[in-house]
Write an enzyme that holds these catalytic residues in place. Sequence first.
Site, short mmCIF file in Angstrom:
data_model
loop_
_atom_site.label_atom_id
_atom_site.label_comp_id
_atom_site.label_asym_id
_atom_site.label_seq_id
_atom_site.Cartn_x
_atom_site.Cartn_y
_atom_site.Cartn_z
N HIS A 64 -66.14 0.68 60.63
CA HIS A 64 -67.01 1.81 60.27
C HIS A 64 -66.27 3.13 60.50
CE1 HIS A 64 -71.45 3.12 59.68
NE2 HIS A 64 -70.62 4.08 59.28
N ARG A 74 -73.34 1.09 53.60
CA ARG A 74 -74.10 0.47 54.68
C ARG A 74 -74.07 -1.05 54.53
NH1 ARG A 74 -73.52 4.47 56.99
NH2 ARG A 74 -75.03 5.91 57.89
P1 NDP Z 1 -75.95 11.64 48.77
O1 NDP Z 1 -77.38 11.67 49.15
O2 NDP Z 1 -75.25 12.95 48.56
O3 NDP Z 1 -75.76 10.81 47.41
C1 NDP Z 1 -76.41 9.62 47.17
C2 NDP Z 1 -76.13 9.16 45.74
O4 NDP Z 1 -76.67 7.84 45.58
C3 NDP Z 1 -76.78 10.04 44.67
O5 NDP Z 1 -75.94 10.15 43.54
C4 NDP Z 1 -78.03 9.26 44.33
O6 NDP Z 1 -78.53 9.44 43.02
C5 NDP Z 1 -77.54 7.83 44.45
N1 NDP Z 1 -78.66 6.91 44.66
C6 NDP Z 1 -79.57 6.92 45.67
N2 NDP Z 1 -80.46 5.90 45.52
C7 NDP Z 1 -80.10 5.26 44.37
C8 NDP Z 1 -80.62 4.14 43.68
N3 NDP Z 1 -81.71 3.48 44.13
N4 NDP Z 1 -80.02 3.75 42.54
C9 NDP Z 1 -78.95 4.42 42.07
N5 NDP Z 1 -78.39 5.50 42.68
C10 NDP Z 1 -78.96 5.91 43.82
O7 NDP Z 1 -75.20 10.76 49.87
P2 NDP Z 1 -73.69 10.91 50.39
O8 NDP Z 1 -72.77 10.83 49.23
O9 NDP Z 1 -73.55 12.07 51.30
O10 NDP Z 1 -73.57 9.59 51.31
C11 NDP Z 1 -73.76 8.29 50.79
C12 NDP Z 1 -73.83 7.28 51.91
O11 NDP Z 1 -72.54 7.06 52.47
C13 NDP Z 1 -74.65 7.69 53.14
O12 NDP Z 1 -76.03 7.51 52.91
C14 NDP Z 1 -74.11 6.78 54.23
O13 NDP Z 1 -74.88 5.61 54.30
C15 NDP Z 1 -72.71 6.44 53.75
N6 NDP Z 1 -71.69 6.96 54.68
C16 NDP Z 1 -70.74 6.08 55.18
C17 NDP Z 1 -69.76 6.54 56.04
C18 NDP Z 1 -68.70 5.61 56.54
O14 NDP Z 1 -67.85 6.01 57.35
N7 NDP Z 1 -68.66 4.37 56.11
C19 NDP Z 1 -69.68 7.95 56.45
C20 NDP Z 1 -70.69 8.77 55.85
C21 NDP Z 1 -71.66 8.28 55.01
P3 NDP Z 1 -79.03 10.90 42.51
O15 NDP Z 1 -77.77 11.64 42.21
O16 NDP Z 1 -79.81 10.57 41.30
O17 NDP Z 1 -79.83 11.48 43.63
#
Ligand code: NDP
Length: 299
Positions: free
Chosen positions: A262, A214
């Site tokens: 994007h 993002r």
């Molecule tokens: P998930 O919810 O499956 O994974 C999120 C990961 O981030 C988890 O490992 C989580 O940790 C970690 N995390 C969350 N908050 C923190 C923090 N404060 N500090 C450290 N680690 C953190 O999300 P997805 O993998 O499905 O998607 C990730 C993002 O990708 C989406 O939220 C979206 O914004 C973006 N996206 C972008 C797209 C594009 O085309 N550019 C398309 C689709 C998505 P934990 O394992 O401990 O929960």
Amino acid sequence: MSVYLCGELEPPELEAWLRRLREALPEETIDHDLSRLGPAMVDVAVVANPAPGRLRDLGNLQLIQSLWAGVDRLLGDATLPLDVPLARMVDPAMADAMAETALWAVLSLQRGFFAYQRQQQAGRWQVLPQRRADELTVAVLGLGELGGRVAQRLSAQGYRVQGWRRGGGPLETVLGSSDVVVNLLPLTGETSALFNAARFAAMKPGAGFVNLARGAQVVEADLLAALDSGRVGHAVLDVFQTEPLPAGHAFWSHPSVTVLPHAAALTDPRSAAAVVAANVRALRDGRPLAHLVDRGRGY
Ligand code: NDP
């Protein structure tokens, strides 16, 4: 069940979603026209960033299913019903697409292909040093559905991969020991403006920065300063503070920036309609819903 499809979808996209969802759920009523469904009859809202307030008056709503993986904009709608479960899109096909984008970006940084592109524009013929994949350490920030798949794919390609998630120790340590940083963290209160001057200063001089998550996680002025000073060698950016990226924005013409619109991983109705259908059926049959968002955590 009555399924209401709503949000920011161009007419051809809307048609594709309606067709795929109706094929996947032939027994349900699916429409994008709320007056035909009746607001009080809607059981499920299938949403693609609907305008704020759109779900407020659906008195019988039992599930909000996002078509997008990131739900930061949805959660920013103060009128979103608090007591209705919210599920996000988790589709292995999307994770594969994200892994392809990450692999292309990291490979291009490893082998200097972005630099060769600049050289072509300048009409310059010059061979650059050739680095092996196992000479690069790549940080994958966020090891969820997308980051996890990206880390696997990069590791299979021969890169030294270090992942980072909650509880993963100081981010600065990871940044300081990585040649490329790939961001796949969800946008939350904790990750907003995460990549600021101090974080860029913690990176290895000349490291690559790949933001596929993002735009609001990056302080754009700080990234530009880090690029101009050479602290960040090259940035591949798929997401921005303002999208579409405004005309004249410095990223468009910066020699050390590669811009994508994007498009790192799109939700594909051909596979994702089945993901939606599985959750609608789970609701109908009283089984547990999948991929629920923890609103307290923000993802
Ligand atoms: P998930 O919810 O499956 O994974 C999120 C990961 O981030 C988890 O490992 C989580 O940790 C970690 N995390 C969350 N908050 C923190 C923090 N404060 N500090 C450290 N680690 C953190 O999300 P997805 O993998 O499905 O998607 C990730 C993002 O990708 C989406 O939220 C979206 O914004 C973006 N996206 C972008 C797209 C594009 O085309 N550019 C398309 C689709 C998505 P934990 O394992 O401990 O929960």
